[in-house]
Design a protein around this motif. Sequence first.
Motif, PDB file in Angstrom:
ATOM      1  N   TRP A  21       0.839  -1.190   0.000  1.00 51.63           N
ATOM      2  CA  TRP A  21       0.000   0.000   0.000  1.00 51.63           C
ATOM      3  C   TRP A  21       0.883   1.252   0.000  1.00 51.63           C
ATOM      4  CZ3 TRP A  21      -5.497   0.902   1.704  1.00 51.63           C
ATOM      5  CH2 TRP A  21      -6.316  -0.170   1.324  1.00 51.63           C
ATOM      6  N   ASN A  67       0.839  -2.216   4.585  1.00 51.35           N
ATOM      7  CA  ASN A  67      -0.562  -2.118   4.200  1.00 51.35           C
ATOM      8  C   ASN A  67      -1.376  -1.853   5.458  1.00 51.35           C
ATOM      9  OD1 ASN A  67      -0.528  -4.583   5.477  1.00 51.35           O
ATOM     10  ND2 ASN A  67      -1.282  -5.765   3.744  1.00 51.35           N
ATOM     11  N   LEU A  70      -2.921   0.451  -3.661  1.00 53.19           N
ATOM     12  CA  LEU A  70      -3.844   1.575  -3.785  1.00 53.19           C
ATOM     13  C   LEU A  70      -4.396   1.673  -5.206  1.00 53.19           C
ATOM     14  CD1 LEU A  70      -2.085   4.362  -1.684  1.00 53.19           C
ATOM     15  CD2 LEU A  70      -3.883   2.786  -0.998  1.00 53.19           C
TER      16      LEU A  70
END
Length: 224
Positions: A29, A47, A162
Amino acid sequence: MKEIIEVIALFLGFVAWIMVFISLEDKYWKESTQEGSVIITSTIYENLWMSCASDSTGIYNCRDFPSLFALPGYIQASRALMITSIVFGTFGLVATLVGMQCSKIGADNYVLKGRIAAIGGVFFLLQGICTMITVSWYAANITQEFFNDFYFGIKYEIGEGLYIGWASAVLAICGGSCLLCSCKFKSPSEKTSYPYQPTSRGHVLSTVAASQIAPSNYGRNAYV
């Protein structure tokens, strides 16, 4: 035409629902930036659930976040929103399968099926909105720390997780919009369910029975 739109909406919603799980399982992420570093010995990536570190030899080690209450508020909210997104997507898939015109569930009550399909479209829209808010909020915190000259911690860049989340949100919103549009679209050959009406045979029988019960004003001589 309406059935085709519903099938496309179901496909988009299902793909978006799967991509939410893929985004949650993805460890990237955010990834530590290489900007301004001459010698890079390790890479840190995170993440919503864990933080990992890998060195130049490819060996990596991951650890789960120790406590929920020790996490920043936006991570806690992001977890809740992503779980809510999965729940909305599940309800959307079920409602769409029930409300599709080509499905056998719900018999021939097409008015009710259309309303259920519209509810499925709303669930898909809510799924996309929750996912979009989560990934956008998470990315905003990454960019804010990256461009903050007074932040002396580890700076990160946006990871692939993302981007998967953004793609999932767009597909879910498109699927929900297609379902809502299909509910407003009416073709000339669209089937409509009508209330039950007795058959003509039953109507004739009831008429004959009524004529036998009704008193007659004529005598027998009138028929001779």
